[in-house]
Enzyme design. Structure first.
Site, PDB file in Angstrom:
ATOM      1  CE  LYS A   1      -0.750  -6.779 -19.577  1.00 55.05           C
ATOM      2  NZ  LYS A   1      -1.054  -5.512 -20.260  1.00 55.05           N
TER       3      LYS A   1
ATOM      4  CE  LYS B   1       4.546  -6.916 -27.120  1.00 57.02           C
ATOM      5  NZ  LYS B   1       4.570  -6.120 -25.950  1.00 57.02           N
TER       6      LYS B   1
ATOM      7  CE  LYS C   1      -4.433  -5.390 -30.055  1.00 55.27           C
ATOM      8  NZ  LYS C   1      -4.795  -4.501 -28.986  1.00 55.27           N
TER       9      LYS C   1
HETATM   10  P1  ADP Z   1       1.045  -6.502 -23.257  1.00 62.16           P
HETATM   11  O1  ADP Z   1       1.701  -6.498 -24.614  1.00 62.16           O
HETATM   12  O2  ADP Z   1       1.446  -7.683 -22.478  1.00 62.16           O
HETATM   13  O3  ADP Z   1      -0.440  -6.306 -23.331  1.00 62.16           O
HETATM   14  P2  ADP Z   1       1.139  -3.760 -22.440  1.00 62.16           P
HETATM   15  O4  ADP Z   1       0.921  -3.338 -23.846  1.00 62.16           O
HETATM   16  O5  ADP Z   1       0.028  -3.532 -21.483  1.00 62.16           O
HETATM   17  O6  ADP Z   1       1.600  -5.288 -22.453  1.00 62.16           O
HETATM   18  O7  ADP Z   1       2.441  -3.091 -21.881  1.00 62.16           O
HETATM   19  C1  ADP Z   1       2.655  -2.528 -20.614  1.00 62.16           C
HETATM   20  C2  ADP Z   1       4.089  -2.056 -20.567  1.00 62.16           C
HETATM   21  O8  ADP Z   1       4.973  -3.193 -20.610  1.00 62.16           O
HETATM   22  C3  ADP Z   1       4.483  -1.198 -21.766  1.00 62.16           C
HETATM   23  O9  ADP Z   1       5.392  -0.186 -21.353  1.00 62.16           O
HETATM   24  C4  ADP Z   1       5.161  -2.160 -22.690  1.00 62.16           C
HETATM   25  O10 ADP Z   1       6.096  -1.529 -23.540  1.00 62.16           O
HETATM   26  C5  ADP Z   1       5.854  -3.092 -21.717  1.00 62.16           C
HETATM   27  N1  ADP Z   1       5.991  -4.421 -22.309  1.00 62.16           N
HETATM   28  C6  ADP Z   1       4.993  -5.264 -22.640  1.00 62.16           C
HETATM   29  N2  ADP Z   1       5.474  -6.412 -23.152  1.00 62.16           N
HETATM   30  C7  ADP Z   1       6.824  -6.286 -23.162  1.00 62.16           C
HETATM   31  C8  ADP Z   1       7.895  -7.134 -23.567  1.00 62.16           C
HETATM   32  N3  ADP Z   1       7.668  -8.343 -24.057  1.00 62.16           N
HETATM   33  N4  ADP Z   1       9.157  -6.673 -23.437  1.00 62.16           N
HETATM   34  C9  ADP Z   1       9.395  -5.438 -22.917  1.00 62.16           C
HETATM   35  N5  ADP Z   1       8.437  -4.593 -22.508  1.00 62.16           N
HETATM   36  C10 ADP Z   1       7.158  -5.000 -22.616  1.00 62.16           C
END
Ligand code: ADP
Ligand code: TRP
Length: 330
Positions: free
Chosen positions: A202, A199, A110
């Site tokens: 959100k 990747k 970040k």
């Molecule tokens: P984001 O990156 O969208 O904010 P989070 O960090 O809130 O998502 O992740 C919530 C869960 O979803 C975590 O266990 C994370 O490892 C999984 N996750 C998020 N994005 C991915 C992705 N692109 N591929 C696989 N797992 C993901």
């Protein structure tokens, strides 16, 4: 066996969250006691509007329930309903070396992208360690991006146990107050790519949302970035974002068929995208209906979360009692 995981309400959930995390939550609820929470305290590092926070938190609960988590089997709750977590977080921060946090990807990435770092973002892994350790968790199902956070959690638990528990053996993990958790990461869905090939996240504006209106889902899927190979030419499935996503949905037979079509040429990316859209709707159709039903039943969702909070607090307060004794606050 106790299984625990959390999802931040930092945006609407997407297929990366499902295949990387929530699908495993649903499967694991038959294998042990699952505790799944809405990580609202963590989301404070990105969401700074009260109404949006309330809306997104509620939406994660709707996602959990619509996608198949059963509140009779699993404990579903809000992170902020468990004050023991923030207490443990402070205590853990007093045994956490700065260097451990300086190496954390979430903070490094970040700040590298120019997002100014506050203390909350820096301390994020400590709060996550508290989430996990306060419930004596055995297994933590997450996507691959969370692997380092789990390593940090183990490091912090070892540090605490070494500092305060005479009988702790770091080799076996026995004899400590804090139990060392194991990650549970599925390799085949470790990282789901977004519509731009990075990747899916959100925070990158590249998601295919699980519960967006059909039109929006179609638009996201039709907008997946592909190369400019002409329709009639052979295409490389292994370099294609659409194929990477088809892999998550299509059965092996159909996938082999699609692979052959890529390699033979004569089919455009638009056709592969259309198939992906159909498979998305087949896979999530039922969940999307449940989501609609639950959206108008706010009281039920709140009841589930309140019951979950009572169950989770009971476990957390037992652990905190041991922690306070171990460190001399009691
Ligand atoms: P984001 O990156 O969208 O904010 P989070 O960090 O809130 O998502 O992740 C919530 C869960 O979803 C975590 O266990 C994370 O490892 C999984 N996750 C998020 N994005 C991915 C992705 N692109 N591929 C696989 N797992 C993901
Ligand atoms: N950091 C996790 C994520 O961004 C969310 C989370 C917070 C979490 N606390 C947790 C996941 C504890 C597993 C266990 O996805």
């Amino acid at each position: 066996m106790r299984i625990l995981s959390g999802v931040q309400p930092s945006g609407k959930l997407h297929i990366g969250n499902y295949f990387g995390a929530i699908r495993q939550f649903v499967e694991l609820q038959h294998k042990g006691h699952g505790l799944y929470f809405i990580a609202d305290l963590h989301a404070l590092t990105t969401i700074r509007e009260a109404d949006r926070m309330r809306e997104l938190s509620h939406d994660v609960a709707l996602n959990f329930l619509s996608l198949g988590l059963d509140p009779e089997k699993a404990t579903l709750f809000r992170q902020s309903d468990i004050p023991e977590v923030t207490e443990l977080s402070w205590i853990l921060s007093t045994v956490t070396p700065m260097g451990l946090l300086e190496r954390a990807h979430s903070y490094k990435d970040k700040t590298a992208r120019g997002i100014s770092a506050d203390h909350g973002l820096f301390a994020y892994p400590v709060l996550m360690a508290a989430d996990i350790l306060v419930y004596h968790s055995d297994k933590v199902p997450v996507g691959k991006d969370q692997k380092q956070h789990l390593e940090i959690t183990r490091d912090i638990a070892v540090k605490f146990n070494q500092t305060y528990c005479k009988n702790f053996d770091p080799q076996t993990g026995e004899g400590g107050v804090l139990k060392l958790p194991d990650p549970h990461i599925l390799d085949d869905t470790a990282v789901v790519p977004g519509v731009d090939g990075q990747k899916m996240s959100k925070s990158y504006n590249n998601t295919i949302e699980l519960f967006a209106p059909e039109k929006q889902v179609r638009k996201s899927i039709m907008g997946i970035k592909t190369d400019s190979t002409p329709l009639e030419d052979p295409k490389n499935p292994d370099a294609c974002n659409v194929f990477a996503l088809l892999k998550l949905f299509a059965k092996p037979d159909e996938l082999a068929d699609i692979r052959a079509k890529y390699e033979a040429g004569g089919t455009g990316y638009g056709d592969f995208k259309k198939r992906l859209f159909e498979l998305f709707m087949e896979t999530f159709g039922e969940a999307r209906m449940r989501y609609e039903e639950l959206s108008v039943n706010e009281d039920y969702v709140n009841e589930v979360l309140n019951k979950g909070a009572r169950q989770a607090r009971e476990i957390a307060s037992g652990l905190m009692d041991q922690v306070r004794r171990a460190i001399g606050l009691k």
